[in-house]
Design an enzyme around this catalytic site. Sequence first.
Site, mmCIF file in Angstrom:
data_model
loop_
_atom_site.group_PDB
_atom_site.id
_atom_site.type_symbol
_atom_site.label_atom_id
_atom_site.label_comp_id
_atom_site.label_asym_id
_atom_site.label_seq_id
_atom_site.Cartn_x
_atom_site.Cartn_y
_atom_site.Cartn_z
ATOM 1 C CG HIS A 216 -0.388 -0.029 2.526
ATOM 2 N ND1 HIS A 216 -0.117 -1.187 3.210
ATOM 3 C CD2 HIS A 216 -0.021 0.972 3.350
ATOM 4 C CE1 HIS A 216 0.384 -0.897 4.393
ATOM 5 N NE2 HIS A 216 0.456 0.408 4.498
ATOM 6 C CG ASP A 246 0.195 -4.412 2.191
ATOM 7 O OD1 ASP A 246 0.656 -3.682 1.294
ATOM 8 O OD2 ASP A 246 -0.189 -3.972 3.292
ATOM 9 N N GLY A 333 2.759 4.964 10.357
ATOM 10 C CA GLY A 333 4.126 5.215 9.950
ATOM 11 C C GLY A 333 5.001 3.981 10.024
ATOM 12 C CB SER A 335 2.971 0.896 6.523
ATOM 13 O OG SER A 335 1.660 0.759 6.948
ATOM 14 C CB SER A 351 0.070 -5.528 6.243
ATOM 15 O OG SER A 351 -1.067 -5.199 5.466
#
Length: 463
Positions: A216, A246, A333, A335, A351
């Site tokens: 993402h 992801d 933040g 991710s 994720s």
Amino acid sequence: MSHKRIPKRKAAIAAGSVVALGAAAILLPNAMASQDNSSTDAAPRTMKATDASDLAAQLQGQLGQAFAGSYYDSASRQLVVNLISGDNNVVAQAKKAGAKVREVNNSLAALKAGAQTLKAKATIPGTAWAVDPKTNKLAVTADSTVTGANWDRLTSTVKSLGDGMATVKKSSGTFKTLISGGDAIFAQADGGTVRCSLGFNVKASDGSPAFLTAGHCGVAAKQWSDSQTGQPIATVDQATFPGNGDFSLVKYDDPNTQAASEVNTGEGQAVQITQAADATVGEQVFRMGSTTGLHDGTVTGLDATVNFQSETDPNGVDTVTGLIQTDVCAEAGDSGGSLFTQDGAAVGMTSGGSGDCTSGGETFFQPVTAALQATGATLGDPGAGAGDQGGAADPSASAGDQAGGGDAVGGGDASATADPSATASDGSGDQSGAGAGDQSGAGAGDQSGNGAGDGSSSLTETH
């Protein structure tokens, strides 16, 4: 200009080193206590989690439909294998291989069929489910947004699966993606500055230097920098989100970039990454993110399905499958950040999840092995910059004092050895890279200006 990732002074841990990574971790040697037993001894072997994962995969192939999942008992350091009752030969075979056997009622095929029913009838934003081998059931979670008719729909679907097939629990937070990772990376998008975390440095299939992060993040922006106001240094080559994973593969723009295969855990410390490994339920893992720094926890489920509220369609759902479920905390933040083991194995990239690092919650991770297979990438050279190492990694330093991974893109600026056995969950108060101001626009518009605080209320992607 060559964008170097080799630190002035680094320390890394070798695979199999005895180090402690977590808040209360007591690191045990890698040796198998029963390896001197005869091959016919039915006593369960003691082993590290990565060896347990290998044995579980081997037994799944050998035992066929009788195999009903497995998990790692970290207290006894043994692999527990679930078997469908009725075949003594299969039980003997599993015991001979060194596993502890537990006979259960639900087969993997039945559990997977139940997951398909949930997908068909209960794909609701704010829900997630995964196979829990410890209970031999599907563990279904609903966040705080699942109420009224949606809650009734979810619970009735679970009930339709039959007794003993699934459990449902409510999460006080909201599922969301958490853009960030080990080291902070930044991009400019329509909503402003997007902040994510770098997962692991790798080599792309063509041999060029690259890194893995959340899909993402790669969908949100094409070009990424290692500082909030710096020029782009890397460009997204592949990105998958939502759907079956992801993950993103991002190539460094300078082909001469020397990207060390390590995780920067802050305070000048780094953990050398020497291999990729599949997660095992029950094993201890460590997460590094640019917002909250180093935290540890346990793998609680595999092949998880998460239904995020769509960031582009108010009435839509972004469903991601094949994730690792854990009780490790994370916030906005984080991710894309690194999930790894005490012996330097890359396990996953952050994720999303619900909760925060004050109240706790669930966090989901993209398996590294699946991302490597899909992109054709391989883990970077673990020896990159090794000549500059000044000592052994000691991740036991208190994570609360760590700088949140700073802004060094590959952890390459770490100047000392990491010891994750430090109080990994002792808070992130002193982390210099976690300021809320850095997250304006992060999360493709969902987290603008809100910083890490948003992680406490929703099931989100970790932008």
